[in-house]
Design a protein around this motif. Sequence first.
Motif, PDB file in Angstrom:
ATOM      1  N   PHE A  29       0.822  -1.195   0.000  1.00  0.00           N
ATOM      2  CA  PHE A  29       0.000   0.000   0.000  1.00  0.00           C
ATOM      3  C   PHE A  29       0.866   1.260   0.000  1.00  0.00           C
ATOM      4  CE2 PHE A  29      -3.200  -2.731   2.553  1.00  0.00           C
ATOM      5  CZ  PHE A  29      -3.516  -3.448   1.418  1.00  0.00           C
ATOM      6  N   ALA A  30       2.180   1.097   0.077  1.00  0.00           N
ATOM      7  CA  ALA A  30       3.094   2.238   0.024  1.00  0.00           C
ATOM      8  C   ALA A  30       2.977   2.917  -1.331  1.00  0.00           C
ATOM      9  CB  ALA A  30       4.529   1.776   0.258  1.00  0.00           C
ATOM     10  N   SER A  31       3.154   4.226  -1.339  1.00  0.00           N
ATOM     11  CA  SER A  31       3.097   4.952  -2.602  1.00  0.00           C
ATOM     12  C   SER A  31       4.308   5.840  -2.833  1.00  0.00           C
ATOM     13  CB  SER A  31       1.817   5.796  -2.660  1.00  0.00           C
ATOM     14  OG  SER A  31       1.771   6.689  -1.572  1.00  0.00           O
ATOM     15  N   THR A  32       5.164   5.965  -1.838  1.00  0.00           N
ATOM     16  CA  THR A  32       6.363   6.792  -1.970  1.00  0.00           C
ATOM     17  C   THR A  32       7.562   5.909  -2.301  1.00  0.00           C
ATOM     18  OG1 THR A  32       5.481   8.318  -0.309  1.00  0.00           O
ATOM     19  CG2 THR A  32       7.847   8.456  -0.784  1.00  0.00           C
ATOM     20  N   PRO A  33       8.236   6.192  -3.419  1.00  0.00           N
ATOM     21  CA  PRO A  33       9.405   5.382  -3.791  1.00  0.00           C
ATOM     22  C   PRO A  33      10.493   5.433  -2.718  1.00  0.00           C
ATOM     23  CG  PRO A  33       8.740   6.813  -5.605  1.00  0.00           C
ATOM     24  CD  PRO A  33       7.960   7.238  -4.400  1.00  0.00           C
ATOM     25  N   ALA A 115       2.635 -12.879   7.787  1.00  0.00           N
ATOM     26  CA  ALA A 115       2.600 -12.208   6.491  1.00  0.00           C
ATOM     27  C   ALA A 115       1.345 -11.363   6.433  1.00  0.00           C
ATOM     28  CB  ALA A 115       2.592 -13.232   5.358  1.00  0.00           C
ATOM     29  N   GLY A 116       1.488 -10.130   6.028  1.00  0.00           N
ATOM     30  CA  GLY A 116       0.351  -9.265   5.759  1.00  0.00           C
ATOM     31  C   GLY A 116       0.251  -9.130   4.242  1.00  0.00           C
ATOM     32  N   VAL A 117      -0.730  -9.788   3.637  1.00  0.00           N
ATOM     33  CA  VAL A 117      -0.822  -9.885   2.182  1.00  0.00           C
ATOM     34  C   VAL A 117      -1.988  -9.044   1.678  1.00  0.00           C
ATOM     35  CG1 VAL A 117      -1.005 -11.483   0.233  1.00  0.00           C
ATOM     36  CG2 VAL A 117       0.081 -12.252   2.362  1.00  0.00           C
ATOM     37  N   SER A 118      -1.736  -8.262   0.651  1.00  0.00           N
ATOM     38  CA  SER A 118      -2.785  -7.458   0.035  1.00  0.00           C
ATOM     39  C   SER A 118      -3.833  -8.355  -0.607  1.00  0.00           C
ATOM     40  CB  SER A 118      -2.173  -6.548  -1.037  1.00  0.00           C
ATOM     41  OG  SER A 118      -3.165  -5.980  -1.848  1.00  0.00           O
ATOM     42  N   SER A 119      -5.100  -7.972  -0.462  1.00  0.00           N
ATOM     43  CA  SER A 119      -6.170  -8.735  -1.106  1.00  0.00           C
ATOM     44  C   SER A 119      -6.074  -8.682  -2.626  1.00  0.00           C
ATOM     45  CB  SER A 119      -7.540  -8.213  -0.645  1.00  0.00           C
ATOM     46  OG  SER A 119      -7.671  -6.832  -0.949  1.00  0.00           O
ATOM     47  N   ALA A 120      -5.308  -7.742  -3.160  1.00  0.00           N
ATOM     48  CA  ALA A 120      -5.080  -7.651  -4.604  1.00  0.00           C
ATOM     49  C   ALA A 120      -3.939  -8.563  -5.046  1.00  0.00           C
ATOM     50  CB  ALA A 120      -4.777  -6.205  -4.991  1.00  0.00           C
ATOM     51  N   ASN A 121      -3.450  -9.403  -4.151  1.00  0.00           N
ATOM     52  CA  ASN A 121      -2.311 -10.274  -4.442  1.00  0.00           C
ATOM     53  C   ASN A 121      -2.676 -11.739  -4.153  1.00  0.00           C
ATOM     54  OD1 ASN A 121       0.230 -11.338  -4.905  1.00  0.00           O
ATOM     55  ND2 ASN A 121       1.162 -10.428  -3.089  1.00  0.00           N
ATOM     56  N   PRO A 122      -3.592 -12.333  -4.924  1.00  0.00           N
ATOM     57  CA  PRO A 122      -3.945 -13.733  -4.674  1.00  0.00           C
ATOM     58  C   PRO A 122      -2.761 -14.681  -4.839  1.00  0.00           C
ATOM     59  CG  PRO A 122      -4.923 -12.973  -6.732  1.00  0.00           C
ATOM     60  CD  PRO A 122      -4.333 -11.767  -6.049  1.00  0.00           C
ATOM     61  N   LEU A 139      -8.412  -7.864   7.468  1.00  0.00           N
ATOM     62  CA  LEU A 139      -8.723  -6.502   7.882  1.00  0.00           C
ATOM     63  C   LEU A 139      -9.313  -5.786   6.662  1.00  0.00           C
ATOM     64  CD1 LEU A 139      -5.380  -5.822   9.774  1.00  0.00           C
ATOM     65  CD2 LEU A 139      -7.558  -6.508  10.768  1.00  0.00           C
ATOM     66  N   PRO A 140     -10.633  -5.689   6.607  1.00  0.00           N
ATOM     67  CA  PRO A 140     -11.276  -5.109   5.428  1.00  0.00           C
ATOM     68  C   PRO A 140     -10.953  -3.623   5.243  1.00  0.00           C
ATOM     69  CG  PRO A 140     -12.861  -6.343   6.748  1.00  0.00           C
ATOM     70  CD  PRO A 140     -11.618  -6.190   7.564  1.00  0.00           C
ATOM     71  N   GLU A 141     -10.609  -3.279   4.020  1.00  0.00           N
ATOM     72  CA  GLU A 141     -10.449  -1.903   3.579  1.00  0.00           C
ATOM     73  C   GLU A 141      -9.511  -1.061   4.440  1.00  0.00           C
ATOM     74  OE1 GLU A 141     -14.242  -0.109   2.674  1.00  0.00           O
ATOM     75  OE2 GLU A 141     -14.836  -1.827   1.451  1.00  0.00           O
ATOM     76  N   VAL A 142      -8.427  -1.652   4.912  1.00  0.00           N
ATOM     77  CA  VAL A 142      -7.464  -0.889   5.716  1.00  0.00           C
ATOM     78  C   VAL A 142      -6.424  -0.186   4.848  1.00  0.00           C
ATOM     79  CG1 VAL A 142      -7.745  -2.275   7.801  1.00  0.00           C
ATOM     80  CG2 VAL A 142      -5.991  -2.898   6.129  1.00  0.00           C
ATOM     81  N   GLN A 148      -8.475   2.596  -4.814  1.00  0.00           N
ATOM     82  CA  GLN A 148      -9.142   1.362  -4.383  1.00  0.00           C
ATOM     83  C   GLN A 148      -8.945   1.139  -2.888  1.00  0.00           C
ATOM     84  OE1 GLN A 148      -8.325  -2.143  -6.914  1.00  0.00           O
ATOM     85  NE2 GLN A 148      -7.029  -0.749  -8.092  1.00  0.00           N
ATOM     86  N   TRP A 149      -9.987   0.645  -2.231  1.00  0.00           N
ATOM     87  CA  TRP A 149      -9.865   0.162  -0.859  1.00  0.00           C
ATOM     88  C   TRP A 149      -9.433  -1.293  -0.929  1.00  0.00           C
ATOM     89  CZ3 TRP A 149      -9.540   3.440   2.851  1.00  0.00           C
ATOM     90  CH2 TRP A 149     -10.193   4.658   2.772  1.00  0.00           C
ATOM     91  N   LEU A 150      -8.441  -1.643  -0.134  1.00  0.00           N
ATOM     92  CA  LEU A 150      -7.865  -2.988  -0.176  1.00  0.00           C
ATOM     93  C   LEU A 150      -7.819  -3.592   1.225  1.00  0.00           C
ATOM     94  CD1 LEU A 150      -4.974  -1.929  -2.523  1.00  0.00           C
ATOM     95  CD2 LEU A 150      -6.888  -3.387  -3.182  1.00  0.00           C
ATOM     96  N   ASP A 151      -8.025  -4.892   1.283  1.00  0.00           N
ATOM     97  CA  ASP A 151      -7.939  -5.625   2.545  1.00  0.00           C
ATOM     98  C   ASP A 151      -6.497  -6.071   2.781  1.00  0.00           C
ATOM     99  OD1 ASP A 151     -10.691  -5.451   2.261  1.00  0.00           O
ATOM    100  OD2 ASP A 151     -11.002  -7.611   2.046  1.00  0.00           O
ATOM    101  N   THR A 152      -6.162  -6.273   4.040  1.00  0.00           N
ATOM    102  CA  THR A 152      -4.936  -6.970   4.400  1.00  0.00           C
ATOM    103  C   THR A 152      -5.334  -8.332   4.935  1.00  0.00           C
ATOM    104  OG1 THR A 152      -3.658  -4.983   4.900  1.00  0.00           O
ATOM    105  CG2 THR A 152      -2.944  -7.024   5.969  1.00  0.00           C
ATOM    106  N   ILE A 153      -4.764  -9.357   4.350  1.00  0.00           N
ATOM    107  CA  ILE A 153      -4.997 -10.729   4.786  1.00  0.00           C
ATOM    108  C   ILE A 153      -3.827 -11.119   5.672  1.00  0.00           C
ATOM    109  CG2 ILE A 153      -5.263 -13.123   4.037  1.00  0.00           C
ATOM    110  CD1 ILE A 153      -6.286 -11.833   1.313  1.00  0.00           C
TER     111      ILE A 153
END
Length: 174
Positions: A29-33, A115-122, A139-142, A148-153
């Motif tokens: 979810f980071a956006s800063t290089p 592991a904290g995995v993005s829901s966009a990373n099946p 964790l829904p939409e954290v 996009q709102w993304l979950d952490t699995i």
Amino acid sequence: MIIRAATSADAEAICEIVNWVIRDTLITFASTPKTPAQIHETIAEKGDDYLVAEVDGQVVGHAYYGDFRSGSGYRFTAEHTIHLSPAAHGRGIGRALYLALEQRAVRAGLHVLVAGVSSANPGGVGFHAALGFAEVGRLPEVGHKNGQWLDTILMQKIVSQGGNPHPDNVTEHE
């Protein structure tokens, strides 16, 4: 393929991988290089527990672990990070990196890896499940990235069995 401890000379190559993940994926979810100086600092902090995968003289992946949460009660649990270059996916490199990291974690006295995995990373969920991780929470939409709102699995693996850790392998974190 070689799995080895990262050195300061690897910072630029690692930075390229990390910034690809930040810029072009929803894996983080980071956006800063990141800068090579920031990567170098992390390598120095983690020491031999910061690993890279090298193929034909090129760094194609990295992995390390760090505190899961603050407080001494969590000192036997760590969260890991693992990223591969686009060309390294599907070649067993991530698995080799993770297994080497797990061995180091066990030697360091850790009991659980998270592991904290993005829901966009099946693919990341499947990767961890194949390594023995179990999904223990969502964790829904954290996270929010690219509109996009993304979950952490949350996934975890108990990496050492038995009673209390040996005191020589334990460090206090507060």
